[in-house]
Design a protein around this motif. Structure first.
Motif, PDB file in Angstrom:
ATOM      1  N   TYR A  16       0.832  -1.200   0.000  1.00  0.00           N
ATOM      2  CA  TYR A  16       0.000   0.000   0.000  1.00  0.00           C
ATOM      3  C   TYR A  16       0.872   1.256   0.000  1.00  0.00           C
ATOM      4  O   TYR A  16       0.677   2.168  -0.796  1.00  0.00           O
ATOM      5  CB  TYR A  16      -0.941   0.020   1.212  1.00  0.00           C
ATOM      6  CG  TYR A  16      -1.602   1.367   1.391  1.00  0.00           C
ATOM      7  CD1 TYR A  16      -2.700   1.716   0.600  1.00  0.00           C
ATOM      8  CD2 TYR A  16      -1.109   2.298   2.297  1.00  0.00           C
ATOM      9  CE1 TYR A  16      -3.284   2.964   0.728  1.00  0.00           C
ATOM     10  CE2 TYR A  16      -1.691   3.544   2.418  1.00  0.00           C
ATOM     11  CZ  TYR A  16      -2.772   3.879   1.641  1.00  0.00           C
ATOM     12  OH  TYR A  16      -3.342   5.118   1.751  1.00  0.00           O
ATOM     13  N   LYS A  17       1.873   1.304   0.903  1.00  0.00           N
ATOM     14  CA  LYS A  17       2.727   2.487   0.979  1.00  0.00           C
ATOM     15  C   LYS A  17       3.516   2.657  -0.314  1.00  0.00           C
ATOM     16  O   LYS A  17       3.642   3.764  -0.830  1.00  0.00           O
ATOM     17  CB  LYS A  17       3.682   2.418   2.166  1.00  0.00           C
ATOM     18  CG  LYS A  17       4.549   3.667   2.234  1.00  0.00           C
ATOM     19  CD  LYS A  17       5.528   3.684   3.373  1.00  0.00           C
ATOM     20  CE  LYS A  17       6.349   4.962   3.304  1.00  0.00           C
ATOM     21  NZ  LYS A  17       7.402   5.028   4.271  1.00  0.00           N
ATOM     22  N   TYR A  18       4.046   1.576  -0.852  1.00  0.00           N
ATOM     23  CA  TYR A  18       4.827   1.646  -2.082  1.00  0.00           C
ATOM     24  C   TYR A  18       3.989   2.249  -3.209  1.00  0.00           C
ATOM     25  O   TYR A  18       4.416   3.162  -3.903  1.00  0.00           O
ATOM     26  CB  TYR A  18       5.318   0.247  -2.466  1.00  0.00           C
ATOM     27  CG  TYR A  18       6.277   0.252  -3.620  1.00  0.00           C
ATOM     28  CD1 TYR A  18       7.636   0.430  -3.406  1.00  0.00           C
ATOM     29  CD2 TYR A  18       5.839   0.085  -4.918  1.00  0.00           C
ATOM     30  CE1 TYR A  18       8.531   0.448  -4.457  1.00  0.00           C
ATOM     31  CE2 TYR A  18       6.723   0.098  -5.978  1.00  0.00           C
ATOM     32  CZ  TYR A  18       8.067   0.280  -5.741  1.00  0.00           C
ATOM     33  OH  TYR A  18       8.939   0.308  -6.800  1.00  0.00           O
ATOM     34  N   PHE A  48       4.588   5.951  -4.997  1.00  0.00           N
ATOM     35  CA  PHE A  48       5.087   6.017  -6.363  1.00  0.00           C
ATOM     36  C   PHE A  48       4.042   6.038  -7.478  1.00  0.00           C
ATOM     37  O   PHE A  48       4.412   6.197  -8.634  1.00  0.00           O
ATOM     38  CB  PHE A  48       6.068   4.859  -6.619  1.00  0.00           C
ATOM     39  CG  PHE A  48       7.353   5.004  -5.858  1.00  0.00           C
ATOM     40  CD1 PHE A  48       8.198   6.075  -6.086  1.00  0.00           C
ATOM     41  CD2 PHE A  48       7.722   4.071  -4.901  1.00  0.00           C
ATOM     42  CE1 PHE A  48       9.380   6.216  -5.385  1.00  0.00           C
ATOM     43  CE2 PHE A  48       8.905   4.195  -4.200  1.00  0.00           C
ATOM     44  CZ  PHE A  48       9.738   5.276  -4.439  1.00  0.00           C
ATOM     45  N   ASN A  49       2.778   5.901  -7.184  1.00  0.00           N
ATOM     46  CA  ASN A  49       1.767   5.863  -8.251  1.00  0.00           C
ATOM     47  C   ASN A  49       1.175   7.233  -8.562  1.00  0.00           C
ATOM     48  O   ASN A  49      -0.029   7.439  -8.489  1.00  0.00           O
ATOM     49  CB  ASN A  49       0.645   4.883  -7.902  1.00  0.00           C
ATOM     50  CG  ASN A  49       1.019   3.451  -8.199  1.00  0.00           C
ATOM     51  OD1 ASN A  49       2.088   3.182  -8.741  1.00  0.00           O
ATOM     52  ND2 ASN A  49       0.163   2.532  -7.841  1.00  0.00           N
ATOM     53  N   TYR A  50       2.024   8.149  -8.937  1.00  0.00           N
ATOM     54  CA  TYR A  50       1.562   9.469  -9.361  1.00  0.00           C
ATOM     55  C   TYR A  50       1.519   9.499 -10.877  1.00  0.00           C
ATOM     56  O   TYR A  50       2.361   8.906 -11.539  1.00  0.00           O
ATOM     57  CB  TYR A  50       2.509  10.558  -8.841  1.00  0.00           C
ATOM     58  CG  TYR A  50       2.263  10.893  -7.391  1.00  0.00           C
ATOM     59  CD1 TYR A  50       1.615  12.059  -7.035  1.00  0.00           C
ATOM     60  CD2 TYR A  50       2.657  10.033  -6.375  1.00  0.00           C
ATOM     61  CE1 TYR A  50       1.369  12.371  -5.715  1.00  0.00           C
ATOM     62  CE2 TYR A  50       2.423  10.332  -5.050  1.00  0.00           C
ATOM     63  CZ  TYR A  50       1.774  11.492  -4.731  1.00  0.00           C
ATOM     64  OH  TYR A  50       1.529  11.794  -3.418  1.00  0.00           O
ATOM     65  N   THR A  67       5.164  16.115  -7.486  1.00  0.00           N
ATOM     66  CA  THR A  67       4.180  17.199  -7.547  1.00  0.00           C
ATOM     67  C   THR A  67       4.830  18.505  -7.993  1.00  0.00           C
ATOM     68  O   THR A  67       4.318  19.197  -8.878  1.00  0.00           O
ATOM     69  CB  THR A  67       3.486  17.368  -6.180  1.00  0.00           C
ATOM     70  OG1 THR A  67       2.855  16.132  -5.833  1.00  0.00           O
ATOM     71  CG2 THR A  67       2.444  18.474  -6.218  1.00  0.00           C
ATOM     72  N   LEU A  68       5.961  18.856  -7.390  1.00  0.00           N
ATOM     73  CA  LEU A  68       6.657  20.084  -7.755  1.00  0.00           C
ATOM     74  C   LEU A  68       7.051  20.092  -9.230  1.00  0.00           C
ATOM     75  O   LEU A  68       6.743  21.041  -9.968  1.00  0.00           O
ATOM     76  CB  LEU A  68       7.916  20.260  -6.897  1.00  0.00           C
ATOM     77  CG  LEU A  68       8.794  21.437  -7.308  1.00  0.00           C
ATOM     78  CD1 LEU A  68       8.171  22.757  -6.881  1.00  0.00           C
ATOM     79  CD2 LEU A  68      10.195  21.283  -6.765  1.00  0.00           C
ATOM     80  N   VAL A  91       7.680  13.587 -15.354  1.00  0.00           N
ATOM     81  CA  VAL A  91       8.533  12.887 -14.409  1.00  0.00           C
ATOM     82  C   VAL A  91       8.603  11.405 -14.774  1.00  0.00           C
ATOM     83  O   VAL A  91       7.567  10.747 -14.917  1.00  0.00           O
ATOM     84  CB  VAL A  91       8.011  13.058 -12.965  1.00  0.00           C
ATOM     85  CG1 VAL A  91       8.883  12.290 -11.981  1.00  0.00           C
ATOM     86  CG2 VAL A  91       7.956  14.543 -12.592  1.00  0.00           C
ATOM     87  N   ILE A  92       9.821  10.910 -14.906  1.00  0.00           N
ATOM     88  CA  ILE A  92      10.058   9.504 -15.225  1.00  0.00           C
ATOM     89  C   ILE A  92      10.861   8.887 -14.074  1.00  0.00           C
ATOM     90  O   ILE A  92      11.941   9.370 -13.738  1.00  0.00           O
ATOM     91  CB  ILE A  92      10.862   9.340 -16.543  1.00  0.00           C
ATOM     92  CG1 ILE A  92      10.201  10.100 -17.693  1.00  0.00           C
ATOM     93  CG2 ILE A  92      11.079   7.861 -16.857  1.00  0.00           C
ATOM     94  CD1 ILE A  92       8.836   9.597 -18.102  1.00  0.00           C
TER      95      ILE A  92
END
Length: 173
Positions: free
Chosen positions: A13-15, A19-21, A51-52, A60-61
């Protein structure tokens, strides 16, 4: 009778949460693509950096998930056997970003995290975490050979005004 209760996998869940943006499409990314290694303090700070950089119109990759193959990609540039495994695997994450054809990698050196608890003794990052972007810059030959813009500013996440000023200077490319 025993009733089985399936418990949630909190690590998974935390992972996924970290990282799932969603990254911008190539058309939306007016400033191009930026690579970020999925290593060390990115496990805490990736949501902020994604986000930034997305707000600044970068696509972002992320490097691939950690694996034995990722570790092996970077093994030749590891300068010290005494570094911890999470630091060593960072070399493979940078190599993975290079293989993806990225020409801009952002990997900041974060000395101070946000002070989340006033009673905490400190909020200083582990010295390896805080300085490892420098180790990468000086040991991964592919950065120079491929003319990659590698930005690794020393930053403190605890001083918003100074952080804003430093990021403006570093990302005004």
């Amino acid at each position: 009778p025993l009733v089985s209760k399936k418990l949630p996998n909190l690590f998974d869940y935390k992972y996924r949460r970290v990282f799932n943006y969603r990254s911008l499409s190539e058309e939306e990314a007016l400033r191009g693509m930026v690579g970020i290694p999925r290593a060390l303090n990115m496990y805490e700070n990736y949501p902020f950096w994604h986000t930034l950089l997305t707000e600044l119109k970068f696509r972002v990759i992320l490097s691939a998930r950690s694996s034995k193959a990722i570790y092996e990609k970077g093994i030749e540039s590891i300068p010290s056997e005494s570094a911890c495994y999470p630091a060593k695997i960072t070399h493979g994450h940078i190599e993975n970003l290079i293989e993806k054809g990225l020409h801009f990698i952002f990997y900041p050196s974060v000395a101070y995290e946000r002070l989340e608890n006033e009673e905490a003794g400190n909020h200083y990052n582990c010295p390896v975490v805080a300085s490892y972007p420098e180790v990468i810059k000086n040991n991964v030959d592919g950065i120079r050979k491929n003319n990659i813009t590698y930005i690794n500013p020393f930053l403190s996440l605890n001083n918003k005004e100074k952080l804003k000023s430093r990021l403006y200077d570093e990302l005004s490319i």
